[in-house]
Design an enzyme around this catalytic site. Sequence first.
Site, PDB file in Angstrom:
ATOM      1  N   CYS A 100     -46.949 -52.881 -50.762  1.00 54.62           N
ATOM      2  CA  CYS A 100     -45.905 -52.178 -50.007  1.00 54.62           C
ATOM      3  C   CYS A 100     -44.533 -52.834 -50.188  1.00 54.62           C
ATOM      4  O   CYS A 100     -43.508 -52.229 -49.889  1.00 54.62           O
ATOM      5  CB  CYS A 100     -46.253 -52.157 -48.514  1.00 54.62           C
ATOM      6  SG  CYS A 100     -47.814 -51.333 -48.155  1.00 54.62           S
ATOM      7  N   ASN A 147     -56.965 -53.895 -43.650  1.00 54.76           N
ATOM      8  CA  ASN A 147     -57.255 -55.234 -43.141  1.00 54.76           C
ATOM      9  C   ASN A 147     -58.330 -55.202 -42.059  1.00 54.76           C
ATOM     10  O   ASN A 147     -59.250 -56.012 -42.044  1.00 54.76           O
ATOM     11  CB  ASN A 147     -55.977 -55.874 -42.582  1.00 54.76           C
ATOM     12  CG  ASN A 147     -55.176 -56.582 -43.656  1.00 54.76           C
ATOM     13  OD1 ASN A 147     -55.619 -57.566 -44.232  1.00 54.76           O
ATOM     14  ND2 ASN A 147     -53.988 -56.078 -43.937  1.00 54.76           N
ATOM     15  N   LYS A 200     -33.161 -34.797 -29.326  1.00 52.70           N
ATOM     16  CA  LYS A 200     -32.226 -35.775 -29.874  1.00 52.70           C
ATOM     17  C   LYS A 200     -31.781 -36.672 -28.733  1.00 52.70           C
ATOM     18  O   LYS A 200     -31.518 -36.201 -27.623  1.00 52.70           O
ATOM     19  CB  LYS A 200     -31.019 -35.050 -30.481  1.00 52.70           C
ATOM     20  CG  LYS A 200     -29.983 -35.982 -31.090  1.00 52.70           C
ATOM     21  CD  LYS A 200     -28.800 -35.170 -31.633  1.00 52.70           C
ATOM     22  CE  LYS A 200     -27.719 -36.090 -32.159  1.00 52.70           C
ATOM     23  NZ  LYS A 200     -26.551 -35.322 -32.637  1.00 52.70           N
ATOM     24  N   TRP A 208     -33.635 -43.942 -19.348  1.00 52.74           N
ATOM     25  CA  TRP A 208     -34.635 -42.948 -19.749  1.00 52.74           C
ATOM     26  C   TRP A 208     -34.874 -43.138 -21.247  1.00 52.74           C
ATOM     27  O   TRP A 208     -34.118 -42.638 -22.074  1.00 52.74           O
ATOM     28  CB  TRP A 208     -34.141 -41.519 -19.475  1.00 52.74           C
ATOM     29  CG  TRP A 208     -34.130 -41.128 -18.032  1.00 52.74           C
ATOM     30  CD1 TRP A 208     -33.084 -41.181 -17.172  1.00 52.74           C
ATOM     31  CD2 TRP A 208     -35.229 -40.593 -17.286  1.00 52.74           C
ATOM     32  NE1 TRP A 208     -33.450 -40.733 -15.928  1.00 52.74           N
ATOM     33  CE2 TRP A 208     -34.766 -40.359 -15.966  1.00 52.74           C
ATOM     34  CE3 TRP A 208     -36.561 -40.293 -17.599  1.00 52.74           C
ATOM     35  CZ2 TRP A 208     -35.571 -39.840 -14.968  1.00 52.74           C
ATOM     36  CZ3 TRP A 208     -37.364 -39.776 -16.601  1.00 52.74           C
ATOM     37  CH2 TRP A 208     -36.871 -39.554 -15.305  1.00 52.74           C
TER      38      TRP A 208
END
Length: 441
Positions: free
Chosen positions: A44, A301, A357, A429
Amino acid sequence: MKKKVVIIGGGAAGMSAASRVKRLKPEWDVKVFEATEWVSHAPCGIPYVVEGLSTPDKLMYYPPEVFIKKRGIDLHLNAEVIEVDTGYVRVRENGGEKSYEWDYLVFANGASPQVPAIEGVNLKGVFTADLPPDALAIREYMEKYKVENVVIIGGGYIGIEMAEAFAAQGKNVTMIVRGERVLRRSFDKEVTDILEEKLKKHVNLRLQEITMKIEGEERVEKVVTDAGEYKAELVILATGIKPNIELAKQLGVRIGETGAIWTNEKMQTSVENVYAAGDVAETRHVITGRRVWVPLAPAGNKMGYVAGSNIAGKELHFPGVLGTAVTKFMDVEIGKTGLTEMEALKEGYDVRTAFIKASTRPHYYPGGREIWLKGVVDNETNRLLGVQVVGSDILPRIDTAAAMLMAGFTTKDAFFTDLAYAPPFAPVWDPLIVLARVLKF
């Protein structure tokens, strides 16, 4: 009684399995056969080595000496297993062939790149991003031939990460994607739209184009699609991977519906005393219960750890995966856990969704960035089925959502989760809590 354990593959799953057996049964003979000179490696990290952020040698978590001297594992490097049969394996190493006996066998030999069957894939300058040496070869090639024009074929995780690796160095990058959008199998359209907006600012993104051939005399010079031609001194094939099941087939091991090796919760295969773990093995999806093949390092793993535990007599079950994954392109991060809307509908769920959003910090504290979240909920039970996030600071939201999904949270459970708050870190929030509220309960 001392047992002989043979593990094929020295990557994440293989070395986890070997280390676990030796921890529980230090007197046992544990042999690992790795076809390359790399163990415990991190493929990776290849795009980030190509980008110049790291070096290939750092893509090994532990050097071989750690496993040999500290853990007592009989590690064979540059040792290719060429035959598997009941009770023994035949290995090509040190210029010859030798057989080794086993009482327990683990297939942990991973997956390999899927190379498209087109003309020119064998030209100099055409690479895959599979193992750490690939990163070094790409870097050396770039410097030797003063590469300026790069073509990436494929729009999955590796394609996006490799596109960033070259674009960040000021190269002219063309990205050819067969489908109608990037990451189309992993994310819903609203989410990939935001990523594509960023991609288009840095690369020539070509959607719904089929690569026909790669051309060049001594080395690659251009890529030809059904819609155009693109100059290229270097090409990256990022067209997917396939599990290495050939050796398992020799032993008559059952291959699952995904095309990877079938395993149960103990990572046992259909053949007695034979196990499989990592990218070569399939597992089950935590939410749907269906068989899935999700070749990702964290699961690999853990699969190895579970296989090693069970071999050594300590029963442990692998619960499955959610397919949790993250990546990024420049400063836009994207991640998911659980089911997307299209996956949930395909599985027959009656769902409702929300796409919001938000900001990563309160408006009065500097450094806040935009973040978008999509949630998928089962209408019947209010159970959270999946979360996708794109934008900035997404990891804490994805990881928290993954924990929620593992625990079977409803939207109400998610809403009342007591998440931390302070202006430098998150709004009062948190976007994840807002998502739960908008999804309703």
